[in-house]
Structures are given as C-alpha cells and as structure tokens.
Design a protein around this motif. Sequence first.
Motif, PDB file in Angstrom:
ATOM      1  N   ALA A 138       0.824  -1.205   0.000  1.00  0.00           N
ATOM      2  CA  ALA A 138       0.000   0.000   0.000  1.00  0.00           C
ATOM      3  C   ALA A 138       0.861   1.260   0.000  1.00  0.00           C
ATOM      4  CB  ALA A 138      -0.937  -0.001   1.209  1.00  0.00           C
ATOM      5  N   ILE A 139       2.077   1.152   0.485  1.00  0.00           N
ATOM      6  CA  ILE A 139       2.986   2.299   0.476  1.00  0.00           C
ATOM      7  C   ILE A 139       3.495   2.552  -0.932  1.00  0.00           C
ATOM      8  CG2 ILE A 139       5.241   3.130   1.256  1.00  0.00           C
ATOM      9  CD1 ILE A 139       4.747   1.690   3.872  1.00  0.00           C
ATOM     10  N   SER A 140       3.949   1.489  -1.612  1.00  0.00           N
ATOM     11  CA  SER A 140       4.501   1.670  -2.960  1.00  0.00           C
ATOM     12  C   SER A 140       4.577   0.330  -3.684  1.00  0.00           C
ATOM     13  CB  SER A 140       5.905   2.279  -2.891  1.00  0.00           C
ATOM     14  OG  SER A 140       6.516   2.305  -4.167  1.00  0.00           O
ATOM     15  N   HIS A 141       4.408   0.387  -5.003  1.00  0.00           N
ATOM     16  CA  HIS A 141       4.572  -0.810  -5.826  1.00  0.00           C
ATOM     17  C   HIS A 141       6.017  -1.279  -5.864  1.00  0.00           C
ATOM     18  CE1 HIS A 141       5.413   2.616  -8.527  1.00  0.00           C
ATOM     19  NE2 HIS A 141       6.320   1.806  -9.031  1.00  0.00           N
ATOM     20  N   VAL A 142       6.948  -0.469  -5.359  1.00  0.00           N
ATOM     21  CA  VAL A 142       8.348  -0.866  -5.348  1.00  0.00           C
ATOM     22  C   VAL A 142       8.577  -2.073  -4.440  1.00  0.00           C
ATOM     23  CG1 VAL A 142       9.185   0.543  -3.420  1.00  0.00           C
ATOM     24  CG2 VAL A 142      10.697   0.109  -5.357  1.00  0.00           C
ATOM     25  N   TYR A 143       7.620  -2.360  -3.548  1.00  0.00           N
ATOM     26  CA  TYR A 143       7.741  -3.518  -2.664  1.00  0.00           C
ATOM     27  C   TYR A 143       7.091  -4.770  -3.244  1.00  0.00           C
ATOM     28  CZ  TYR A 143       9.261   0.053   0.577  1.00  0.00           C
ATOM     29  OH  TYR A 143       9.939   1.084   1.165  1.00  0.00           O
ATOM     30  N   THR A 144       6.724  -4.734  -4.501  1.00  0.00           N
ATOM     31  CA  THR A 144       6.199  -5.920  -5.164  1.00  0.00           C
ATOM     32  C   THR A 144       7.316  -6.946  -5.329  1.00  0.00           C
ATOM     33  OG1 THR A 144       4.627  -4.563  -6.405  1.00  0.00           O
ATOM     34  CG2 THR A 144       5.054  -6.789  -7.231  1.00  0.00           C
ATOM     35  N   PRO A 145       7.099  -8.210  -4.929  1.00  0.00           N
ATOM     36  CA  PRO A 145       8.136  -9.221  -5.108  1.00  0.00           C
ATOM     37  C   PRO A 145       8.633  -9.277  -6.549  1.00  0.00           C
ATOM     38  CG  PRO A 145       6.423 -10.061  -3.676  1.00  0.00           C
ATOM     39  CD  PRO A 145       5.928  -8.737  -4.186  1.00  0.00           C
ATOM     40  N   GLY A 146       9.946  -9.368  -6.692  1.00  0.00           N
ATOM     41  CA  GLY A 146      10.581  -9.366  -8.006  1.00  0.00           C
ATOM     42  C   GLY A 146      11.142  -8.016  -8.395  1.00  0.00           C
ATOM     43  N   THR A 147      10.717  -6.949  -7.710  1.00  0.00           N
ATOM     44  CA  THR A 147      11.226  -5.612  -8.007  1.00  0.00           C
ATOM     45  C   THR A 147      12.601  -5.435  -7.375  1.00  0.00           C
ATOM     46  OG1 THR A 147       8.995  -4.688  -8.038  1.00  0.00           O
ATOM     47  CG2 THR A 147      10.808  -3.138  -7.738  1.00  0.00           C
ATOM     48  N   ASN A 148      13.522  -4.893  -8.121  1.00  0.00           N
ATOM     49  CA  ASN A 148      14.846  -4.600  -7.575  1.00  0.00           C
ATOM     50  C   ASN A 148      14.896  -3.145  -7.127  1.00  0.00           C
ATOM     51  OD1 ASN A 148      17.827  -3.473  -8.130  1.00  0.00           O
ATOM     52  ND2 ASN A 148      17.939  -5.605  -7.457  1.00  0.00           N
ATOM     53  N   GLY A 149      15.188  -2.922  -5.850  1.00  0.00           N
ATOM     54  CA  GLY A 149      15.175  -1.581  -5.290  1.00  0.00           C
ATOM     55  C   GLY A 149      16.221  -0.660  -5.871  1.00  0.00           C
ATOM     56  N   LEU A 150      17.400  -1.202  -6.215  1.00  0.00           N
ATOM     57  CA  LEU A 150      18.444  -0.368  -6.806  1.00  0.00           C
ATOM     58  C   LEU A 150      18.026   0.097  -8.193  1.00  0.00           C
ATOM     59  CD1 LEU A 150      21.308   0.824  -6.662  1.00  0.00           C
ATOM     60  CD2 LEU A 150      22.159  -1.334  -7.608  1.00  0.00           C
ATOM     61  N   ARG A 151      17.507  -0.809  -9.000  1.00  0.00           N
ATOM     62  CA  ARG A 151      17.048  -0.432 -10.346  1.00  0.00           C
ATOM     63  C   ARG A 151      15.913   0.589 -10.255  1.00  0.00           C
ATOM     64  NH1 ARG A 151      15.881  -5.076 -12.017  1.00  0.00           N
ATOM     65  NH2 ARG A 151      17.632  -5.511 -13.435  1.00  0.00           N
ATOM     66  N   ALA A 152      14.952   0.329  -9.366  1.00  0.00           N
ATOM     67  CA  ALA A 152      13.803   1.226  -9.239  1.00  0.00           C
ATOM     68  C   ALA A 152      14.222   2.617  -8.778  1.00  0.00           C
ATOM     69  CB  ALA A 152      12.788   0.630  -8.264  1.00  0.00           C
ATOM     70  N   SER A 158       8.482   7.551 -10.652  1.00  0.00           N
ATOM     71  CA  SER A 158       7.478   7.843  -9.623  1.00  0.00           C
ATOM     72  C   SER A 158       8.111   7.965  -8.235  1.00  0.00           C
ATOM     73  CB  SER A 158       6.399   6.755  -9.606  1.00  0.00           C
ATOM     74  OG  SER A 158       6.910   5.518  -9.125  1.00  0.00           O
ATOM     75  N   LEU A 159       9.264   7.333  -8.025  1.00  0.00           N
ATOM     76  CA  LEU A 159       9.918   7.405  -6.716  1.00  0.00           C
ATOM     77  C   LEU A 159      10.483   8.798  -6.446  1.00  0.00           C
ATOM     78  CD1 LEU A 159      11.733   3.972  -6.330  1.00  0.00           C
ATOM     79  CD2 LEU A 159       9.396   4.630  -5.766  1.00  0.00           C
ATOM     80  N   ARG A 160      10.733   9.562  -7.471  1.00  0.00           N
ATOM     81  CA  ARG A 160      11.256  10.919  -7.270  1.00  0.00           C
ATOM     82  C   ARG A 160      10.183  11.830  -6.681  1.00  0.00           C
ATOM     83  NH1 ARG A 160      16.248  11.628 -10.996  1.00  0.00           N
ATOM     84  NH2 ARG A 160      16.582   9.456 -11.628  1.00  0.00           N
ATOM     85  N   ASP A 161       8.923  11.488  -6.921  1.00  0.00           N
ATOM     86  CA  ASP A 161       7.829  12.228  -6.290  1.00  0.00           C
ATOM     87  C   ASP A 161       7.475  11.647  -4.927  1.00  0.00           C
ATOM     88  OD1 ASP A 161       7.499  13.959  -8.484  1.00  0.00           O
ATOM     89  OD2 ASP A 161       6.237  12.493  -9.518  1.00  0.00           O
ATOM     90  N   ASP A 165      13.232  13.437  -0.150  1.00  0.00           N
ATOM     91  CA  ASP A 165      14.615  13.688  -0.572  1.00  0.00           C
ATOM     92  C   ASP A 165      15.073  12.484  -1.385  1.00  0.00           C
ATOM     93  OD1 ASP A 165      17.298  14.214  -0.889  1.00  0.00           O
ATOM     94  OD2 ASP A 165      17.644  14.822   1.187  1.00  0.00           O
ATOM     95  N   TRP A 166      14.779  12.508  -2.674  1.00  0.00           N
ATOM     96  CA  TRP A 166      15.128  11.370  -3.531  1.00  0.00           C
ATOM     97  C   TRP A 166      16.630  11.135  -3.554  1.00  0.00           C
ATOM     98  CZ3 TRP A 166      18.354  11.249  -7.755  1.00  0.00           C
ATOM     99  CH2 TRP A 166      18.407  10.026  -8.433  1.00  0.00           C
ATOM    100  N   ARG A 167      17.410  12.188  -3.597  1.00  0.00           N
ATOM    101  CA  ARG A 167      18.868  12.051  -3.699  1.00  0.00           C
ATOM    102  C   ARG A 167      19.424  11.272  -2.509  1.00  0.00           C
ATOM    103  NH1 ARG A 167      23.448  13.066  -7.159  1.00  0.00           N
ATOM    104  NH2 ARG A 167      25.234  13.054  -5.775  1.00  0.00           N
ATOM    105  N   SER A 168      18.964  11.588  -1.303  1.00  0.00           N
ATOM    106  CA  SER A 168      19.448  10.872  -0.116  1.00  0.00           C
ATOM    107  C   SER A 168      19.083   9.400  -0.184  1.00  0.00           C
ATOM    108  CB  SER A 168      18.884  11.504   1.155  1.00  0.00           C
ATOM    109  OG  SER A 168      19.414  12.785   1.344  1.00  0.00           O
ATOM    110  N   MET A 169      17.870   9.121  -0.659  1.00  0.00           N
ATOM    111  CA  MET A 169      17.453   7.729  -0.794  1.00  0.00           C
ATOM    112  C   MET A 169      18.352   6.995  -1.777  1.00  0.00           C
ATOM    113  SD  MET A 169      15.804   5.494  -3.070  1.00  0.00           S
ATOM    114  CE  MET A 169      14.765   6.510  -4.139  1.00  0.00           C
TER     115      MET A 169
END
Length: 265
Positions: A138-152, A158-161, A165-169
């Motif tokens: 519910a927080i983000s589709h980035v936590y869908t199994p199979g998603t790579n956090g570094l690539r995303a 959408s993660l920049r919005d 602080d996207w840069r720190s992340m």
Amino acid sequence: MSEKNALGAFLRARRGLITPQEVGLTSTAFRRVPGLRREELALLARISADYYLRLEQGRDSHPSPEILDALARALRLDEAGTTYLHQLAYPPMRPARAPQYDEVSPSLQRLIESWSANPAHVQAPDMTVLASNAVALAISHVYTPGTNGLRAAFLDLSLRDLYVDWRSMAERVVAGVRAATSPDDPRVAELVSELTEQSPEFVELWQRHDVHPQGHDVVQLNHPTVGRLDLSYEKFQVDGRGGQRLIVFQPEPGSEDALRKLAVQ
C-alpha cells in the motif's frame, strides 16, 4: 562492469573525495586531480609512494592488515568502509557454487503477512524484493516481489515524487548494495552494467564507492493517498538464507494516522 582491480578502484575513488585541507596538507594553486595525490595519501599512511602506486594499479592486491588499517585512517573511512577495504584485499572464502536463496521460508512469509500494522518485506543482498505484506504494498509498488530496489531507485520516476529527498534515498541504496554484496557477484555486475548505460546519476554515485550497511534509518515520503508519511525501519539478517534481510517499518511520531489509513485500504 565487474572491476578486475576492485581494491585499486576503491582506493582511487576514496582518495579523490578528500581535499588536502581536510587532512592538514598545504594545497598548491593548480592540481591536475581532484582530492589527494597518490604521494600525499602514501605520506599520510606512512608507506612508500611506489608501493601505494602498485596497490592502485593492481600489481599488489594483498597488503598486510596493518597497511590496510593505515590506509583506512588516511582515507578517513568509518568502520563499515574499513571492513569493506579489508574484504577487497582478502575476500571471504566462498564455496565454488554458493547457494542462492531467492525463496523466503514459509514461516517468515506467514510472519510478515500477520503484521497488519507494520509494513515489512524481505530482500536479497542486491535489493530484489522477495516477499512483502499488504501494508508495504500500500505504500509503494516498489515492494512488489521481483522488483529490484536499486534499479527502481534510478529508473522508476514515480519514486522521485514519492520520496521527500530522492537524492538521499538513492545515495543510501547505492551504498547499501556495495556493503551487502561482493564486487564479483555476477547478478550485481549485470545490474550495475544496465544502470551505467541508463542513468548518469547512478554512475556518479557508484563511482564514489560509498559503503554503508544502513541497518536502520528514517524515510520521508509524500504519499499520493495519505500525504506526508515518515517511517523508521530496522533491517535484520535472516540466518542461513544466503544474505536475505527482513526490513520492518514503523511510523514516526505524527505519521501514525496516515499509516493506519493505508493499512485498512
């Protein structure tokens, strides 16, 4: 983009991030290289400039632990960076075919699914999501199994919005992958090659050679449904599962109501 001389690349990158003034050296008006010169770092580490050159060029890849500690002090590395430097010179022994545990144990899967109020997910060392619960999704589709956090982090705009602080992340994710993986991991090498071709921002951060395990921190989000959402997290190593990590979030003060709304959606 696998680095044949990973030790030399690390020394060169970290040397370039230190100014002479930071370490009490006199700076000249013109310098051809950013940061410290090789001979300046050798002086600070109290080793010969010729020997340091051999290290950077890969002609000597196994300096003594004492020399590594001296280099770490000269480079002003923290504990994580010092440990990483030693691992580059003396990689841990691994079996010829290291087991890959990309499946989460059923008991751990049931455990995170039972947490209806705390977002949680399990990830591989390269930050590929292996399992997650409903509130994490519910927080983000980035936590869908199979998603790579570094690539995303670099390719999912959408993660920049989403992140305040996207840069720190992005810095945190890059440094975390370096801390959790080996330079000769073929899956990481393939991922680095892909991102190098597609993201100049990734190249900039990867070439810094920052190393931070990031066992706990706070993420600040601008969620499209519930607004501002600040979450702290803790990372736990999953024993016997090839470097899997369990990440559990909890709301920071003031974000409890926003998280509750997400949990009941």
